[in-house]
Design a protein around this motif. Structure first.
Motif, mmCIF file in Angstrom:
data_model
loop_
_atom_site.group_PDB
_atom_site.id
_atom_site.type_symbol
_atom_site.label_atom_id
_atom_site.label_comp_id
_atom_site.label_asym_id
_atom_site.label_seq_id
_atom_site.Cartn_x
_atom_site.Cartn_y
_atom_site.Cartn_z
ATOM 1 N N GLY A 61 0.801 -1.228 0.000
ATOM 2 C CA GLY A 61 0.000 0.000 0.000
ATOM 3 C C GLY A 61 0.824 1.263 0.000
ATOM 4 N N SER A 62 1.983 1.265 -0.616
ATOM 5 C CA SER A 62 2.857 2.451 -0.718
ATOM 6 C C SER A 62 3.317 2.973 0.630
ATOM 7 C CB SER A 62 2.156 3.577 -1.495
ATOM 8 O OG SER A 62 1.839 3.147 -2.805
ATOM 9 N N HIS A 63 3.406 2.120 1.606
ATOM 10 C CA HIS A 63 3.935 2.488 2.916
ATOM 11 C C HIS A 63 5.337 1.914 3.066
ATOM 12 C CE1 HIS A 63 0.088 4.036 4.324
ATOM 13 N NE2 HIS A 63 -0.486 2.963 3.778
ATOM 14 N N TYR A 64 6.040 2.399 4.077
ATOM 15 C CA TYR A 64 7.358 1.857 4.322
ATOM 16 C C TYR A 64 7.607 1.755 5.823
ATOM 17 C CZ TYR A 64 8.988 6.628 5.257
ATOM 18 O OH TYR A 64 9.162 7.880 5.782
ATOM 19 N N LEU A 65 8.607 0.975 6.137
ATOM 20 C CA LEU A 65 9.014 0.744 7.520
ATOM 21 C C LEU A 65 10.506 1.033 7.622
ATOM 22 C CD1 LEU A 65 8.683 -0.542 10.415
ATOM 23 C CD2 LEU A 65 9.225 -2.724 9.308
ATOM 24 N N GLN A 66 10.854 1.873 8.566
ATOM 25 C CA GLN A 66 12.265 2.072 8.852
ATOM 26 C C GLN A 66 12.551 1.278 10.121
ATOM 27 O OE1 GLN A 66 13.667 6.032 9.792
ATOM 28 N NE2 GLN A 66 15.664 5.550 8.942
ATOM 29 N N VAL A 67 13.457 0.352 10.013
ATOM 30 C CA VAL A 67 13.756 -0.517 11.152
ATOM 31 C C VAL A 67 15.262 -0.634 11.327
ATOM 32 C CG1 VAL A 67 13.633 -2.634 9.765
ATOM 33 C CG2 VAL A 67 13.265 -2.784 12.200
ATOM 34 N N ALA A 68 15.673 -0.630 12.575
ATOM 35 C CA ALA A 68 17.079 -0.859 12.913
ATOM 36 C C ALA A 68 17.096 -1.841 14.078
ATOM 37 C CB ALA A 68 17.782 0.437 13.286
ATOM 38 N N ILE A 69 18.093 -2.676 14.063
ATOM 39 C CA ILE A 69 18.236 -3.644 15.152
ATOM 40 C C ILE A 69 19.664 -3.600 15.672
ATOM 41 C CG2 ILE A 69 16.458 -5.206 14.264
ATOM 42 C CD1 ILE A 69 18.759 -7.051 13.304
ATOM 43 N N ALA A 70 19.824 -4.180 16.827
ATOM 44 C CA ALA A 70 21.155 -4.409 17.377
ATOM 45 C C ALA A 70 21.291 -5.916 17.553
ATOM 46 C CB ALA A 70 21.316 -3.689 18.709
ATOM 47 N N LEU A 71 22.397 -6.449 17.097
ATOM 48 C CA LEU A 71 22.678 -7.874 17.247
ATOM 49 C C LEU A 71 23.527 -8.089 18.485
ATOM 50 C CD1 LEU A 71 23.749 -8.901 13.625
ATOM 51 C CD2 LEU A 71 21.569 -9.359 14.735
ATOM 52 N N GLN A 72 23.197 -9.093 19.242
ATOM 53 C CA GLN A 72 24.061 -9.482 20.347
ATOM 54 C C GLN A 72 24.605 -10.868 20.026
ATOM 55 O OE1 GLN A 72 22.406 -9.684 24.308
ATOM 56 N NE2 GLN A 72 24.424 -9.313 25.180
ATOM 57 N N PRO A 73 25.847 -10.924 19.527
ATOM 58 C CA PRO A 73 26.420 -12.217 19.199
ATOM 59 C C PRO A 73 26.810 -12.976 20.465
ATOM 60 C CG PRO A 73 28.031 -10.493 18.835
ATOM 61 C CD PRO A 73 26.762 -9.824 19.260
ATOM 62 N N THR A 74 27.110 -14.247 20.316
ATOM 63 C CA THR A 74 27.659 -14.986 21.442
ATOM 64 C C THR A 74 29.102 -14.538 21.627
ATOM 65 O OG1 THR A 74 28.337 -16.788 19.987
ATOM 66 C CG2 THR A 74 26.184 -17.000 21.049
ATOM 67 N N ALA A 75 29.635 -14.763 22.801
ATOM 68 C CA ALA A 75 30.994 -14.313 23.092
ATOM 69 C C ALA A 75 32.028 -14.985 22.194
ATOM 70 C CB ALA A 75 31.329 -14.572 24.558
ATOM 71 N N ASP A 76 31.757 -16.199 21.737
ATOM 72 C CA ASP A 76 32.728 -16.900 20.913
ATOM 73 C C ASP A 76 32.424 -16.822 19.416
ATOM 74 O OD1 ASP A 76 30.479 -18.448 21.215
ATOM 75 O OD2 ASP A 76 31.554 -20.346 21.404
ATOM 76 N N ALA A 77 31.548 -15.912 19.013
ATOM 77 C CA ALA A 77 31.238 -15.738 17.589
ATOM 78 C C ALA A 77 32.478 -15.243 16.861
ATOM 79 C CB ALA A 77 30.093 -14.762 17.398
ATOM 80 N N THR A 78 32.749 -15.823 15.706
ATOM 81 C CA THR A 78 33.953 -15.438 14.969
ATOM 82 C C THR A 78 33.769 -14.141 14.193
ATOM 83 O OG1 THR A 78 33.247 -16.844 13.134
ATOM 84 C CG2 THR A 78 34.778 -17.805 14.733
#
Length: 192
Positions: free
Chosen positions: A73-90
């Motif tokens: 319907g010609s609308h939009y969404l502005q979205v932002a997120i924050a990722l919290q990785p695991t401590a051992d994520a490479t």
């Protein structure tokens, strides 16, 4: 008569071996079944579900820049997120998360997202899809991924991106490999 006596003794000796096999075989089968049950079988909780992965250690939260997604319907969404990785994520870059944001929210309606249950359902799907996208490289083969997708879809879907929201959530809840993303947080969610 002597021949009959010799034959009778041979039958008794052979019969003894047969009895021993008949008794020993079920005992061996029972021992092997007990060993599998107590040692080798996958651990389950009281509900019968597979044991959960141990809780990962959360890492440092990484905020991603906002992305604009076209709604219907010609609308939009502005979205932002924050990722919290695991401590051992490479490595936890935002490219896979951006892709999942676009896939989940594209084409949704303002009516769907303006209700709390609609927004919660979309977030739940997004979390599941991001966890599936951030499985550690090399932990699962392509065949294992396809088999898991087929199991949750009743044999209909091989590719993760083709799973429905419910199937993706079920698949993410049954993971046997720890994803590199611990959690996600919405930092911007603006519809117009």
């Amino acid at each position: 008569m002597a021949k009959d006596d010799d034959k009778g003794e041979d039958d008794e000796k052979g019969g003894g071996k047969k009895k021993l096999i008949i008794i020993a075989l079920p005992v061996v089968v029972l021992v092997l079944a007990a060993a599998w049950f107590f040692v080798l079988r996958p651990k389950e909780d009281a509900s019968g579900a597979a044991a959960e992965l141990p809780a990962p250690t959360p890492g440092t939260v990484v905020a991603l820049d906002p992305v604009t997604v076209n709604l219907s319907g010609s609308h939009y969404l502005q979205v932002a997120i924050a990722l919290q990785p695991t401590a051992d994520a490479t490595e936890t870059d935002g490219s896979k998360a951006y892709n999942e944001i676009i896939n989940v929210f594209s084409g949704m309606t303002i009516d769907e997202l303006s209700k709390a249950e609609g927004k919660d359902a979309a977030k739940k799907e997004l979390v599941a899809r991001i966890k599936l996208a951030y499985l550690p490289e090399g932990e699962l083969t392509e065949e294992e991924i396809q088999k898991a997708n087929e199991e949750v879809s009743g044999g209909k879907v091989k590719e993760t991106e083709d799973l429905t929201a419910a199937q993706a959530e079920k698949r993410a809840s049954e993971l046997t490999v720890q994803p590199e993303v611990y959690d996600i947080y919405f930092t911007t969610f603006v519809m117009q």
